[in-house]
Design an enzyme around this catalytic site. Structure first.
Site, mmCIF file in Angstrom:
data_model
loop_
_atom_site.group_PDB
_atom_site.id
_atom_site.type_symbol
_atom_site.label_atom_id
_atom_site.label_comp_id
_atom_site.label_asym_id
_atom_site.label_seq_id
_atom_site.Cartn_x
_atom_site.Cartn_y
_atom_site.Cartn_z
ATOM 1 N N ALA A 11 -44.251 32.914 -0.228
ATOM 2 C CA ALA A 11 -44.366 33.535 1.093
ATOM 3 C C ALA A 11 -43.188 33.175 1.986
ATOM 4 O O ALA A 11 -43.150 33.579 3.155
ATOM 5 C CB ALA A 11 -45.668 33.119 1.774
ATOM 6 N N PHE A 13 -38.825 32.553 2.737
ATOM 7 C CA PHE A 13 -37.637 33.388 2.913
ATOM 8 C C PHE A 13 -37.184 34.015 1.585
ATOM 9 O O PHE A 13 -37.238 35.240 1.409
ATOM 10 C CB PHE A 13 -36.543 32.516 3.540
ATOM 11 N N ILE A 14 -36.782 33.195 0.638
ATOM 12 C CA ILE A 14 -36.305 33.728 -0.637
ATOM 13 C C ILE A 14 -37.464 34.283 -1.455
ATOM 14 O O ILE A 14 -37.364 35.347 -2.078
ATOM 15 C CB ILE A 14 -35.548 32.645 -1.426
ATOM 16 N N LEU A 83 -40.052 28.071 -6.691
ATOM 17 C CA LEU A 83 -39.211 27.991 -5.503
ATOM 18 C C LEU A 83 -39.730 26.982 -4.491
ATOM 19 O O LEU A 83 -39.009 26.623 -3.549
ATOM 20 C CB LEU A 83 -39.113 29.363 -4.825
ATOM 21 N N ALA A 84 -40.979 26.534 -4.639
ATOM 22 C CA ALA A 84 -41.579 25.647 -3.640
ATOM 23 C C ALA A 84 -40.794 24.341 -3.552
ATOM 24 O O ALA A 84 -40.572 23.664 -4.556
ATOM 25 C CB ALA A 84 -43.029 25.358 -4.003
ATOM 26 N N TYR A 190 -32.304 15.059 -0.804
ATOM 27 C CA TYR A 190 -32.591 16.457 -1.150
ATOM 28 C C TYR A 190 -31.874 16.842 -2.441
ATOM 29 O O TYR A 190 -32.484 17.420 -3.353
ATOM 30 C CB TYR A 190 -32.162 17.376 -0.011
ATOM 31 N N LYS A 194 -33.612 18.028 -5.983
ATOM 32 C CA LYS A 194 -33.356 19.325 -6.623
ATOM 33 C C LYS A 194 -32.840 19.136 -8.049
ATOM 34 O O LYS A 194 -33.195 19.901 -8.953
ATOM 35 C CB LYS A 194 -32.352 20.133 -5.804
ATOM 36 N N ASN A 219 -25.358 28.892 -0.385
ATOM 37 C CA ASN A 219 -25.906 29.048 0.973
ATOM 38 C C ASN A 219 -26.474 30.448 1.142
ATOM 39 O O ASN A 219 -25.725 31.411 1.357
ATOM 40 C CB ASN A 219 -24.823 28.775 2.016
ATOM 41 N N ARG A 258 -17.737 26.896 2.643
ATOM 42 C CA ARG A 258 -18.976 27.114 1.914
ATOM 43 C C ARG A 258 -19.006 28.531 1.340
ATOM 44 O O ARG A 258 -18.241 29.402 1.742
ATOM 45 C CB ARG A 258 -20.196 26.931 2.833
#
Length: 379
Positions: A11, A13-14, A83-84, A190, A194, A219, A258
């Site tokens: 739910a 953005f991506i 993706l979570a 982070y 990942k 990004n 970036r």
């Protein structure tokens, strides 16, 4: 006939854009999402379905760390996009337990549930969202032509405002497109989490014969970004400042580079990773392959929003965990997945600006910056 596909974090953005892409391809889509208020704002606090989420998406509200919720979400699905995740470099450096719990433990819970299905209900593909952050600094070339993969700027150098990476003789290094073969250099909690998500999925996939693909997103920008989350993508952070007629805060001198990639290109790359027969067990960069300075991005965002009179604030400070330059080499994704970025930054910013006209944003950037400074994470 399409597949039944689960998107964890579906739910967001991506995830919501990926759901649209999969529905157009004829698949059925289920989303598992905790509707975190930091991401979803008032809708998240109320546990309310986001208005932008396609009506054909089956939304299950639940936490990826909850084994029962994950088992329900996996029931009957053929493939999973994972993706979570808790997202944000700066926040990860002080909410260490939270980031490790959501990202590492959440992935472990998901993998155990997938393995428990066994051979009676084998998963046809698992695609995990990884991140360019695990590279740390990108790939560089030294003045003598040698490739440099282990760049690290010293604290003393940064305190002095000497921003560019240098070799042992003090000569500046040339940034190059970064391929998947560049060794990780983990500069934040982070990034570490990942990398763990990526490695766990590929390791377990290999052990149990689950076709698995890892995508390292650069990004990502576009509509539906969380505008009130001060730890989200830089374009969303800049937009929240401009919408409140405040100058975006740019670290260092703003010339750090970036790779900005449209969420539509990212969603298409995800679908291709589902379909490509030779993708199993591989890692792919998903970016635009183009480089932009952060200062340029701030100025382009201002122009798109008609806020050219609001100049970015170049702070001259640095944030622990940040890197100088990193741009994607997308050759492997092109060759194996058939991926080619199709949305130019200019077009993406125009659409983003149009969407932003109807949005409001609680600007929490100053609050987040003060939190980082109080903990000694900005200098």
């Amino acid at each position: 006939m399409g597949q039944h596909i689960l998107i964890t974090g579906g739910a967001g953005f991506i995830g919501s854009h990926l759901a649209d892409e999969l529905l157009r391809a004829g698949h059925r889509v289920r989303a598992l999402d905790s509707l975190l208020p930091q991401v979803h704002g008032a809708a998240g606090e109320a546990g309310r379905r986001p208005e932008y989420l396609h009506a054909d998406v089956e939304l299950q509200v639940g936490d990826v760390r909850d084994p029962a919720a994950v088992r329900r979400a996996l029931d009957g699905v053929d493939a999973v996009f994972h993706l979570a995740a808790a997202v944000g470099v700066g926040q990860s450096m002080y909410e260490i337990a939270q980031y490790t719990d959501v990202n590492n433990m959440g992935t472990a819970v998901l993998l155990e549930a997938i393995v428990a299905r066994g051979r009676t209900a084998p998963l046809q593909r698992l695609v995990v969202a990884s991140s360019m952050s695990l590279y740390g600094e990108g790939l560089y070339r030294a003045p003598d032509g040698a490739l440099v993969t282990d760049v690290e700027r010293t604290r003393e150098q940064l305190v002095a405002g000497d921003w560019e990476p240098r070799d042992a003789q003090g000569r500046p290094l040339e940034p190059l497109p970064t391929p998947e073969t560049k060794p990780p250099s983990l500069a934040s909690v982070y990034a570490l989490s990942k990398y763990d998500q990526e490695r766990m999925c590929l390791m377990v996939g290999r052990a149990y014969g689950i076709p698995t693909v890892a995508l390292r997103f650069f990004n990502v920008f576009g509509t539906r970004q969380a505008l009130s989350n001060p730890y989200t993508g830089v374009l969303a952070i800049f937009a929240s400042r401009y919408l409140n007629d405040r100058a975006p805060m740019v670290f260092e001198d703003g010339l750090q580079q970036r790779d900005f990639v449209s969420v539509y290109d990212v969603a298409r790359a995800c679908r291709l990773a589902l379909e490509a027969p030779d993708a199993d067990g591989q890692v792919f960069n998903v970016g635009s392959g183009r480089r932009y300075s952060i200062r340029e991005i701030a100025e382009r965002m201002a122009s798109a929003l008609g806020k050219g009179y609001v100049a970015p604030e170049i702070t001259g400070r640095y944030r622990v965990g940040d890197i100088r330059h990193c741009v994607a080499d997308v050759a492997r994704a092109r060759d194996v997945l058939g991926y080619a970025p199709a949305v130019p930054l200019e077009d993406g910013l125009v659409e983003l600006a149009e969407w932003l006209e109807g949005q409001t944003a609680a600007d929490r950037v100053a609050e987040a910056s003060a939190e980082l400074a109080a903990r000694g994470l900005t200098v």
